[in-house]
Design an enzyme around this catalytic site. Structure first.
Site, PDB file in Angstrom:
ATOM      1  N   PRO A 123      21.265  79.471  41.582  1.00  0.00           N
ATOM      2  CA  PRO A 123      20.534  80.547  42.270  1.00  0.00           C
ATOM      3  C   PRO A 123      21.090  80.967  43.629  1.00  0.00           C
ATOM      4  O   PRO A 123      20.465  80.782  44.673  1.00  0.00           O
ATOM      5  CB  PRO A 123      19.123  79.973  42.387  1.00  0.00           C
ATOM      6  CG  PRO A 123      19.342  78.500  42.502  1.00  0.00           C
ATOM      7  CD  PRO A 123      20.530  78.209  41.620  1.00  0.00           C
ATOM      8  N   CYS A 124      22.248  81.596  43.592  1.00  0.00           N
ATOM      9  CA  CYS A 124      22.841  82.098  44.830  1.00  0.00           C
ATOM     10  C   CYS A 124      21.973  83.182  45.465  1.00  0.00           C
ATOM     11  O   CYS A 124      22.079  83.435  46.666  1.00  0.00           O
ATOM     12  CB  CYS A 124      24.253  82.603  44.581  1.00  0.00           C
ATOM     13  SG  CYS A 124      24.398  83.761  43.220  1.00  0.00           S
ATOM     14  N   HIS A 125      21.076  83.777  44.682  1.00  0.00           N
ATOM     15  CA  HIS A 125      20.175  84.795  45.235  1.00  0.00           C
ATOM     16  C   HIS A 125      19.161  84.191  46.208  1.00  0.00           C
ATOM     17  O   HIS A 125      18.538  84.916  46.964  1.00  0.00           O
ATOM     18  CB  HIS A 125      19.455  85.544  44.105  1.00  0.00           C
ATOM     19  CG  HIS A 125      18.575  84.685  43.260  1.00  0.00           C
ATOM     20  ND1 HIS A 125      19.072  83.940  42.208  1.00  0.00           N
ATOM     21  CD2 HIS A 125      17.244  84.439  43.308  1.00  0.00           C
ATOM     22  CE1 HIS A 125      18.071  83.280  41.647  1.00  0.00           C
ATOM     23  NE2 HIS A 125      16.953  83.566  42.295  1.00  0.00           N
TER      24      HIS A 125
END
Length: 171
Positions: A138-140
């Site tokens: 989850p780089c977001h």
């Protein structure tokens, strides 16, 4: 030769490529309009050993699980197996990204500190930007120090949608 199974699925945010190996470990998850970037990352990570992409339907149930995430079963992405190429530092960053709980965020400096590398926020940002497994890694969930929605390879509007979907309140 590495055999990669792939399917393009519909999501509320547009078509999404789901690519896994024959052990059903995700190797790439990317938005359709960024498929060239995805191919570049696959080439960087797997060209040396060789790979082929094979069309599949719901490989290992992964496509259905991603659909469940978009339908509201948020914790399901924590159960999805991944296998990534990348440098040891990139893999360390990507592994740490998976520890950020759904509905929470962290800024690049905090992520660098968590890795035991204070002052490496830019390097963390670069590794974050080359993450091949969008959403699942989850780089977001990484934002700017001042709370800004800094770059997301899938676009800032998608980043905001994903964070809202996960229950993070955007001001």
């Amino acid at each position: 030769m590495l055999r990669l199974l792939e399917e393009k699925i519909a999501t509320p945010l547009g078509p999404l490529w789901v690519i896994c190996d024959e052990q059903f470990r995700l190797r790439a998850v990317e938005w359709e309009e960024y498929s060239e970037r995805m191919v570049q990352l696959l080439d960087i990570h797997y060209r040396k050993e060789g790979y082929e992409r094979i069309s599949a339907t719901n490989p290992g149930g992964l496509s259905d699980k991603l659909r469940e995430y978009f339908a509201g079963n948020l914790s399901i992405i924590d159960t999805l197996p991944t296998a990534t190429g990348g440098t040891p530092f990139q893999r360390e960053v990507w592994k740490t990204l998976r520890t950020i709980p759904c509905g929470q965020v962290m800024h690049y400096g905090q992520l660098a500190e968590q890795l035991g590398r204070p002052g490496a926020a830019r390097a963390v940002g670069a590794a974050n930007g080359s993450n091949p497994i969008s959403i699942v890694v989850p780089c977001h969930r990484v934002i700017g120090r001042n709370g800004t929605m800094t770059g997301y390879a899938g676009g800032v509007q998608r980043k905001e949608w994903l964070l809202r979907h996960e229950g993070y309140l955007l001001l």
